[in-house]
Design a protein around this motif. Structure first.
Motif, PDB file in Angstrom:
ATOM      1  N   GLU A 226       0.833  -1.209   0.000  1.00 40.81           N
ATOM      2  CA  GLU A 226       0.000   0.000   0.000  1.00 40.81           C
ATOM      3  C   GLU A 226       0.862   1.251   0.000  1.00 40.81           C
ATOM      4  OE1 GLU A 226      -3.518   2.112   2.704  1.00 40.81           O
ATOM      5  OE2 GLU A 226      -2.769   0.103   3.201  1.00 40.81           O
ATOM      6  N   HIS A 227       1.945   1.232   0.784  1.00 43.82           N
ATOM      7  CA  HIS A 227       2.850   2.379   0.805  1.00 43.82           C
ATOM      8  C   HIS A 227       3.488   2.598  -0.565  1.00 43.82           C
ATOM      9  CE1 HIS A 227       3.421   1.748   5.386  1.00 43.82           C
ATOM     10  NE2 HIS A 227       2.529   2.703   5.166  1.00 43.82           N
TER      11      HIS A 227
ATOM     12  N   TYR B  72       2.368   1.825  -3.435  1.00 43.91           N
ATOM     13  CA  TYR B  72       1.348   2.382  -4.341  1.00 43.91           C
ATOM     14  C   TYR B  72       1.256   3.899  -4.164  1.00 43.91           C
ATOM     15  CZ  TYR B  72      -3.326   3.288  -6.275  1.00 43.91           C
ATOM     16  OH  TYR B  72      -4.374   3.802  -6.995  1.00 43.91           O
ATOM     17  N   SER B  73       1.194   4.363  -2.918  1.00 42.44           N
ATOM     18  CA  SER B  73       1.081   5.797  -2.660  1.00 42.44           C
ATOM     19  C   SER B  73       2.365   6.530  -3.034  1.00 42.44           C
ATOM     20  CB  SER B  73       0.754   6.040  -1.181  1.00 42.44           C
ATOM     21  OG  SER B  73      -0.470   5.433  -0.825  1.00 42.44           O
ATOM     22  N   TRP B  74       3.504   5.931  -2.726  1.00 41.18           N
ATOM     23  CA  TRP B  74       4.784   6.527  -3.122  1.00 41.18           C
ATOM     24  C   TRP B  74       4.835   6.714  -4.638  1.00 41.18           C
ATOM     25  CZ3 TRP B  74      10.003   5.151  -0.493  1.00 41.18           C
ATOM     26  CH2 TRP B  74       9.906   5.287   0.894  1.00 41.18           C
TER      27      TRP B  74
ATOM     28  N   ARG C 235       2.384   6.868  -6.768  1.00 40.51           N
ATOM     29  CA  ARG C 235       1.417   7.867  -7.229  1.00 40.51           C
ATOM     30  C   ARG C 235       1.952   9.282  -6.992  1.00 40.51           C
ATOM     31  NH1 ARG C 235      -4.955   8.563  -5.404  1.00 40.51           N
ATOM     32  NH2 ARG C 235      -5.564   9.812  -7.237  1.00 40.51           N
TER      33      ARG C 235
ATOM     34  N   CYS D 198       4.059  11.253   5.272  1.00 41.79           N
ATOM     35  CA  CYS D 198       3.741  10.060   4.490  1.00 41.79           C
ATOM     36  C   CYS D 198       3.206  10.487   3.129  1.00 41.79           C
ATOM     37  CB  CYS D 198       2.729   9.166   5.203  1.00 41.79           C
ATOM     38  SG  CYS D 198       1.087   9.886   5.358  1.00 41.79           S
TER      39      CYS D 198
ATOM     40  N   GLU E  12       0.493   9.543   1.571  1.00 34.63           N
ATOM     41  CA  GLU E  12      -0.947   9.781   1.522  1.00 34.63           C
ATOM     42  C   GLU E  12      -1.283  11.226   1.867  1.00 34.63           C
ATOM     43  OE1 GLU E  12      -0.136   5.517   1.989  1.00 34.63           O
ATOM     44  OE2 GLU E  12       0.546   7.303   3.071  1.00 34.63           O
ATOM     45  N   ARG E  13      -0.661  11.744   2.936  1.00 34.43           N
ATOM     46  CA  ARG E  13      -0.926  13.144   3.312  1.00 34.43           C
ATOM     47  C   ARG E  13      -0.303  14.102   2.298  1.00 34.43           C
ATOM     48  NH1 ARG E  13      -0.370  11.139   8.737  1.00 34.43           N
ATOM     49  NH2 ARG E  13       1.840  11.708   8.832  1.00 34.43           N
TER      50      ARG E  13
ATOM     51  N   LEU F 227      -0.053  13.576  -0.892  1.00 38.34           N
ATOM     52  CA  LEU F 227      -0.962  13.603  -2.049  1.00 38.34           C
ATOM     53  C   LEU F 227      -2.155  14.509  -1.781  1.00 38.34           C
ATOM     54  CD1 LEU F 227      -0.879   9.815  -2.992  1.00 38.34           C
ATOM     55  CD2 LEU F 227      -0.210  11.704  -4.501  1.00 38.34           C
ATOM     56  N   GLU F 228      -2.668  14.480  -0.552  1.00 35.77           N
ATOM     57  CA  GLU F 228      -3.791  15.356  -0.196  1.00 35.77           C
ATOM     58  C   GLU F 228      -3.389  16.824  -0.261  1.00 35.77           C
ATOM     59  OE1 GLU F 228      -5.051  14.154   3.643  1.00 35.77           O
ATOM     60  OE2 GLU F 228      -5.844  12.189   2.994  1.00 35.77           O
TER      61      GLU F 228
ATOM     62  N   ALA G 241      -5.340   7.395 -10.161  1.00 33.59           N
ATOM     63  CA  ALA G 241      -5.115   6.076  -9.577  1.00 33.59           C
ATOM     64  C   ALA G 241      -5.009   5.004 -10.653  1.00 33.59           C
ATOM     65  CB  ALA G 241      -6.249   5.746  -8.606  1.00 33.59           C
TER      66      ALA G 241
END
Length: 379
Positions: free
Chosen positions: A19-20, A22-24, A26, A47, A49-50, A52-53, A72
């Motif tokens: 999961e990490h 994937y976010s990295w 992206r 991180c 995820e934050r 990206l937000e 995505a």
């Protein structure tokens, strides 16, 4: 939000899960996010995820309107392509990431890998040089790669024609890493397809580029920093005064790596870059012993045992196109420095009764000259 204006730092990043990664990925594939911006955002937000937000508001503050992060679906497609190719995505916080590469300022946060990823954790030396390498150059590259591999080093290079090809082929048995300018699933040059397959089976292929990326000229300087970054030292076998090999040498110096070079004939343009490096302080290399004396013996001599390449064979008859190719191969291997005819024939892996008539044609055309003692040189 300009990539070039942000200095690169490496925040302490935890080991990644699927999961990490994937976010990295992206975050890294989002528009205007390069390596240094990635690290800055990770340091500021903790991180991916934050980060990206926050990215659209960061972009808006930098004057970029209507910004959106990488869709995505793009990342899902890339990861699916990686799975289909049998590739693995390795993050800089993972144990399998090359330790020397972690130390450079612009280390890739993520690497696609194809093959034996444990090779990335072994001591490595880069062997680079001219694409149109001479017969002496390719022979030197093969000898260095073989002996350095037997001494316990992994040989890293870029799968280009000439010196790179010779270095990979000679070190398949002991461990070789090919760094691609495009995706790990895109073979370039195409005529190295079989060699690339053997490296994927017995060595390691790495790239920071997305799966399916066709390499372009702008990708290769970035590729070169990875070759030098994962290596203890860079050995340049043949290089023109302006060449990609010298870019790799400069990257190595900036990264605090040792640079070594094989001297060449002063009249051979393919050796001018190496001679310049030696003039400017690079260590002169006469053989593998010189390299090992400079960098020290590797910590481990445990060698993996991939199967060696089968011996090359030459067909008994060739078409006119094959004859033209043989002309080009002979001219590319000869230079101002005389070379023994029998050595040239061995380097070509061609039967003497096929090479000799072609040599006569080239001599009559004034392209090469024959000297006493069975020596040949290019005019």
């Amino acid at each position: 939000m300009t990539e070039d204006n942000i200095s690169s730092t490496h925040p302490q990043l935890p080991p990644t899960t699927e999961e990490h990664r994937y976010s990295w990925l992206r975050l890294l594939r989002s528009r205007r996010v390069g390596v240094s911006t990635f690290y800055k955002l990770m340091a500021e937000h903790g991180c991916a995820e934050r980060a990206l937000e926050a990215l659209p508001s960061v972009a808006q503050a930098a004057g970029v309107d209507n910004y959106s992060v990488c869709p995505a679906g793009v990342i899902e497609s890339e990861m699916a392509a990686g799975r289909k190719a049998g590739a693995r995505l390795v993050a800089i916080s993972d144990e399998d990431y090359p330790q020397p590469l972690k130390d450079i300022a612009d280390a890739p946060p993520l690497l696609w890998t194809l093959g034996d990823v444990t090779l990335a954790t072994r001591p490595a030396l880069a062997l680079v040089g001219a694409r149109n390498a001479s017969s002496l150059g390719t022979r030197m590259a093969r000898g260095l790669a073989r002996e350095l591999g037997e001494a316990g080093f992994v040989v890293a290079s870029g799968l280009a024609r000439g010196v790179d090809t010779a270095a990979h082929a000679a070190s398949l048995k002991t461990g070789t890493i090919a760094v691609f300018g495009g995706g790990v699933d895109v073979i370039y040059p195409a005529d190295n397809r079989e060699l690339a397959r053997k490296i994927a089976d017995n060595g390691l292929i790495v790239s920071e580029q997305p799966m399916g990326t066709v390499p372009q000229a702008r990708h290769f300087p970035a590729r070169n920093r990875i070759i030098s970054g994962m290596s203890q030292a860079v050995v340049v076998v043949e290089a023109a005064a302006r060449s990609g090999s010298l870019i790799t040498a400069r990257e190595a110096l900036d990264q605090g790596r040792e640079v070594l070079a094989v001297p060449g004939h002063p009249f051979d343009a393919r050796a001018s870059g190496c001679n310049m490096l030696i003039r400017d302080g690079a260590t002169l290399v006469r053989g593998a012993k010189d390299v090992i004396e400079m960098v020290g013996a590797p910590r481990t001599s445990d060698l993996t045992g991939p199967s060696d390449m089968p011996p090359q064979t030459s067909p008994s008859q060739r078409s006119l196109r094959d004859t033209s190719d043989l002309h080009m191969q002979i001219l590319s291997r000869l230079g101002p420095a005389p070379l023994a005819e029998d050595q040239l024939i061995r380097d070509l892996s061609a039967p003497a009764n096929r090479v000799t008539p072609v040599l006569i044609d080239l001599e009559l055309d004034g392209r090469i000259q024959r000297q006493a003692g069975g020596l040949l040189s290019k005019i």
